[in-house]
Design a protein around this motif. Structure first.
Motif, PDB file in Angstrom:
ATOM      1  N   ILE A  23       0.826  -1.210   0.000  1.00 35.10           N
ATOM      2  CA  ILE A  23       0.000   0.000   0.000  1.00 35.10           C
ATOM      3  C   ILE A  23       0.860   1.260   0.000  1.00 35.10           C
ATOM      4  CG2 ILE A  23      -1.930  -1.088   1.198  1.00 35.10           C
ATOM      5  CD1 ILE A  23      -0.912   0.590   3.720  1.00 35.10           C
ATOM      6  N   SER A  24       0.215   2.362  -0.344  1.00 38.45           N
ATOM      7  CA  SER A  24       0.818   3.673  -0.146  1.00 38.45           C
ATOM      8  C   SER A  24      -0.241   4.569   0.480  1.00 38.45           C
ATOM      9  CB  SER A  24       1.340   4.250  -1.464  1.00 38.45           C
ATOM     10  OG  SER A  24       0.286   4.443  -2.375  1.00 38.45           O
ATOM     11  N   LEU A  25       0.216   5.631   1.118  1.00 36.58           N
ATOM     12  CA  LEU A  25      -0.677   6.576   1.768  1.00 36.58           C
ATOM     13  C   LEU A  25      -0.376   7.955   1.220  1.00 36.58           C
ATOM     14  CD1 LEU A  25      -2.723   7.469   3.995  1.00 36.58           C
ATOM     15  CD2 LEU A  25      -0.778   7.569   5.567  1.00 36.58           C
ATOM     16  N   GLN A  26      -1.430   8.683   0.901  1.00 40.78           N
ATOM     17  CA  GLN A  26      -1.277  10.049   0.424  1.00 40.78           C
ATOM     18  C   GLN A  26      -2.309  10.937   1.100  1.00 40.78           C
ATOM     19  OE1 GLN A  26      -2.029   9.005  -3.685  1.00 40.78           O
ATOM     20  NE2 GLN A  26      -3.956  10.166  -3.692  1.00 40.78           N
ATOM     21  N   ILE A  27      -2.005  12.227   1.159  1.00 39.22           N
ATOM     22  CA  ILE A  27      -2.968  13.197   1.663  1.00 39.22           C
ATOM     23  C   ILE A  27      -3.346  14.099   0.501  1.00 39.22           C
ATOM     24  CG2 ILE A  27      -3.390  15.086   3.270  1.00 39.22           C
ATOM     25  CD1 ILE A  27      -1.619  13.670   5.265  1.00 39.22           C
ATOM     26  N   ASP A  28      -4.619  14.083   0.175  1.00 37.81           N
ATOM     27  CA  ASP A  28      -5.147  14.913  -0.913  1.00 37.81           C
ATOM     28  C   ASP A  28      -5.803  16.153  -0.323  1.00 37.81           C
ATOM     29  OD1 ASP A  28      -4.381  12.953  -2.701  1.00 37.81           O
ATOM     30  OD2 ASP A  28      -6.406  12.190  -3.042  1.00 37.81           O
ATOM     31  N   THR A  29      -5.535  17.284  -0.936  1.00 44.25           N
ATOM     32  CA  THR A  29      -6.288  18.497  -0.637  1.00 44.25           C
ATOM     33  C   THR A  29      -7.345  18.598  -1.721  1.00 44.25           C
ATOM     34  OG1 THR A  29      -4.349  19.556   0.342  1.00 44.25           O
ATOM     35  CG2 THR A  29      -6.171  21.009  -0.332  1.00 44.25           C
ATOM     36  N   VAL A  30      -8.591  18.760  -1.299  1.00 44.48           N
ATOM     37  CA  VAL A  30      -9.704  18.782  -2.247  1.00 44.48           C
ATOM     38  C   VAL A  30     -10.530  20.049  -2.070  1.00 44.48           C
ATOM     39  CG1 VAL A  30      -9.858  16.255  -2.338  1.00 44.48           C
ATOM     40  CG2 VAL A  30     -11.276  17.512  -0.707  1.00 44.48           C
ATOM     41  N   THR A  31     -11.130  20.447  -3.181  1.00 45.55           N
ATOM     42  CA  THR A  31     -12.111  21.518  -3.133  1.00 45.55           C
ATOM     43  C   THR A  31     -13.481  20.869  -3.021  1.00 45.55           C
ATOM     44  OG1 THR A  31     -10.727  22.937  -4.519  1.00 45.55           O
ATOM     45  CG2 THR A  31     -13.060  23.537  -4.327  1.00 45.55           C
ATOM     46  N   THR A  36     -15.057  25.447  -0.423  1.00 47.13           N
ATOM     47  CA  THR A  36     -14.046  25.368   0.623  1.00 47.13           C
ATOM     48  C   THR A  36     -13.125  24.176   0.344  1.00 47.13           C
ATOM     49  OG1 THR A  36     -15.478  24.015   2.037  1.00 47.13           O
ATOM     50  CG2 THR A  36     -15.605  26.421   2.331  1.00 47.13           C
ATOM     51  N   THR A  37     -12.026  24.097   1.112  1.00 54.32           N
ATOM     52  CA  THR A  37     -11.093  22.989   0.923  1.00 54.32           C
ATOM     53  C   THR A  37     -11.060  22.105   2.159  1.00 54.32           C
ATOM     54  OG1 THR A  37      -9.201  24.281   1.704  1.00 54.32           O
ATOM     55  CG2 THR A  37      -9.612  24.267  -0.682  1.00 54.32           C
ATOM     56  N   ALA A  38     -10.635  20.879   1.942  1.00 52.91           N
ATOM     57  CA  ALA A  38     -10.489  19.899   3.029  1.00 52.91           C
ATOM     58  C   ALA A  38      -9.366  18.951   2.647  1.00 52.91           C
ATOM     59  CB  ALA A  38     -11.795  19.131   3.222  1.00 52.91           C
ATOM     60  N   THR A  39      -8.922  18.148   3.600  1.00 50.62           N
ATOM     61  CA  THR A  39      -7.913  17.136   3.309  1.00 50.62           C
ATOM     62  C   THR A  39      -8.541  15.752   3.429  1.00 50.62           C
ATOM     63  OG1 THR A  39      -7.135  17.088   5.605  1.00 50.62           O
ATOM     64  CG2 THR A  39      -5.966  18.549   4.077  1.00 50.62           C
ATOM     65  N   ARG A  40      -8.039  14.837   2.623  1.00 45.11           N
ATOM     66  CA  ARG A  40      -8.489  13.443   2.624  1.00 45.11           C
ATOM     67  C   ARG A  40      -7.259  12.545   2.693  1.00 45.11           C
ATOM     68  NH1 ARG A  40     -12.891  15.533   3.768  1.00 45.11           N
ATOM     69  NH2 ARG A  40     -14.533  15.852   2.237  1.00 45.11           N
ATOM     70  N   GLU A  41      -7.234  11.639   3.652  1.00 49.10           N
ATOM     71  CA  GLU A  41      -6.182  10.635   3.730  1.00 49.10           C
ATOM     72  C   GLU A  41      -6.624   9.455   2.879  1.00 49.10           C
ATOM     73  OE1 GLU A  41      -5.849   9.837   7.904  1.00 49.10           O
ATOM     74  OE2 GLU A  41      -5.012  11.820   8.329  1.00 49.10           O
ATOM     75  N   VAL A  42      -5.788   9.058   1.916  1.00 52.07           N
ATOM     76  CA  VAL A  42      -6.171   8.012   0.970  1.00 52.07           C
ATOM     77  C   VAL A  42      -5.117   6.906   0.953  1.00 52.07           C
ATOM     78  CG1 VAL A  42      -6.726   7.476  -1.441  1.00 52.07           C
ATOM     79  CG2 VAL A  42      -7.367   9.702  -0.474  1.00 52.07           C
ATOM     80  N   VAL A  43      -5.567   5.675   1.193  1.00 54.36           N
ATOM     81  CA  VAL A  43      -4.710   4.505   1.069  1.00 54.36           C
ATOM     82  C   VAL A  43      -4.887   3.976  -0.352  1.00 54.36           C
ATOM     83  CG1 VAL A  43      -4.287   2.139   1.859  1.00 54.36           C
ATOM     84  CG2 VAL A  43      -4.884   3.936   3.514  1.00 54.36           C
ATOM     85  N   LYS A  44      -3.775   3.857  -1.073  1.00 55.84           N
ATOM     86  CA  LYS A  44      -3.786   3.322  -2.436  1.00 55.84           C
ATOM     87  C   LYS A  44      -3.391   1.842  -2.370  1.00 55.84           C
ATOM     88  CE  LYS A  44      -4.231   5.961  -5.543  1.00 55.84           C
ATOM     89  NZ  LYS A  44      -5.463   6.347  -6.222  1.00 55.84           N
ATOM     90  N   HIS A  45      -4.110   1.019  -3.098  1.00 56.65           N
ATOM     91  CA  HIS A  45      -3.902  -0.437  -3.092  1.00 56.65           C
ATOM     92  C   HIS A  45      -4.030  -0.939  -4.525  1.00 56.65           C
ATOM     93  CE1 HIS A  45      -4.855  -4.704  -2.435  1.00 56.65           C
ATOM     94  NE2 HIS A  45      -4.321  -4.569  -1.236  1.00 56.65           N
ATOM     95  N   PRO A  46      -3.250  -1.947  -4.920  1.00 56.02           N
ATOM     96  CA  PRO A  46      -3.304  -2.418  -6.311  1.00 56.02           C
ATOM     97  C   PRO A  46      -4.565  -3.205  -6.678  1.00 56.02           C
ATOM     98  CG  PRO A  46      -1.798  -3.774  -5.040  1.00 56.02           C
ATOM     99  CD  PRO A  46      -2.215  -2.632  -4.146  1.00 56.02           C
ATOM    100  N   GLY A  47      -5.406  -3.490  -5.708  1.00 57.87           N
ATOM    101  CA  GLY A  47      -6.590  -4.316  -5.970  1.00 57.87           C
ATOM    102  C   GLY A  47      -6.304  -5.765  -5.619  1.00 57.87           C
ATOM    103  N   ALA A  48      -7.367  -6.544  -5.525  1.00 59.77           N
ATOM    104  CA  ALA A  48      -7.222  -7.926  -5.092  1.00 59.77           C
ATOM    105  C   ALA A  48      -8.305  -8.784  -5.724  1.00 59.77           C
ATOM    106  CB  ALA A  48      -7.314  -8.003  -3.564  1.00 59.77           C
ATOM    107  N   VAL A  49      -8.143 -10.072  -5.539  1.00 60.42           N
ATOM    108  CA  VAL A  49      -9.146 -11.050  -5.977  1.00 60.42           C
ATOM    109  C   VAL A  49      -9.491 -11.933  -4.791  1.00 60.42           C
ATOM    110  CG1 VAL A  49      -8.409 -11.086  -8.386  1.00 60.42           C
ATOM    111  CG2 VAL A  49      -7.392 -12.696  -6.766  1.00 60.42           C
TER     112      VAL A  49
END
Length: 188
Positions: A23-31, A36-49
């Motif tokens: 996994i990786s973790l990123q913080i997105d700033t979104v409108t 207004t703006t906010a932050t979102r913590e997002v875990v990125k994953h390659p997907g699974a079966v």
């Protein structure tokens, strides 16, 4: 129904925080829709079966220790997608690696997100029928015991908490629904 534009958030920037093996973790700033703006913590994953594998009327389950849970968990065979890997091929691979079985009939049942509030992980669920026994080929860091459960045992494992992960609970209920549908069709 609402207009989707009234709900859409627009990404302004992305800050990588962590990049690991899975996994990786990123913080997105979104409108936000109101500007207004906010932050979102997002875990990125390659997907699974994940594989709902039925052998002679019994569900194949694997028992393995799950560090995040701090205990062993009964689950359907599953694993992450390799980069560019076809989900159906991955399902066949995971079934063979974790159970030793091969399937001459893999059917895609559904794809679903595990935790869309913070992660992009998607699981592609397959039904494996007409199973042929073979040899397991576990990854070097995998230690698994194979179980077979009747429909009643699978439901009992959920009630007892031995099955507690969403993908396996979903698979058991899909299996139950399919069995009920077949029973209803046979009485017609």
């Amino acid at each position: 129904m609402t207009d989707k534009d009234q709900l859409t958030e627009t990404t302004v920037s992305t800050q990588p925080v962590f990049s690991g093996k899975i996994i990786s973790l990123q913080i997105d700033t979104v409108t936000l829709p109101d500007g207004t703006t906010a932050t979102r913590e997002v875990v990125k994953h390659p997907g699974a079966v994940a594989v709902l594998a039925i052998h002679e009327g019994r569900l194949l389950l694997v028992d393995q220790y799950r560090q995040a849970m701090g205990r062993c968990e009964l689950e359907i065979p599953a694993g992450k997608l390799e980069k560019g890997e076809d989900p159906q091929e991955a399902a066949a691979r995971e079934l063979q690696e974790e159970t030793g079985f091969h399937s001459s009939k893999l059917t895609h049942l559904h794809s679903f997100y595990t935790s869309p509030g913070f992660a992009d992980e998607i699981i592609h669920l397959y039904l494996a029928e007409d199973l042929i026994a073979g040899e397991m080929s576990l990854d070097e860091d995998e230690f698994i015991e194979l179980y077979e459960a009747t429909p009643e045992q699978a439901l009992a494992y959920i009630t007892e908490g031995r099955i507690a992960d969403a993908k396996t609970i979903l698979a058991v209920y899909i299996w139950q629904a399919r069995l009920a549908q077949k029973a209803a069709e046979s009485v017609k």
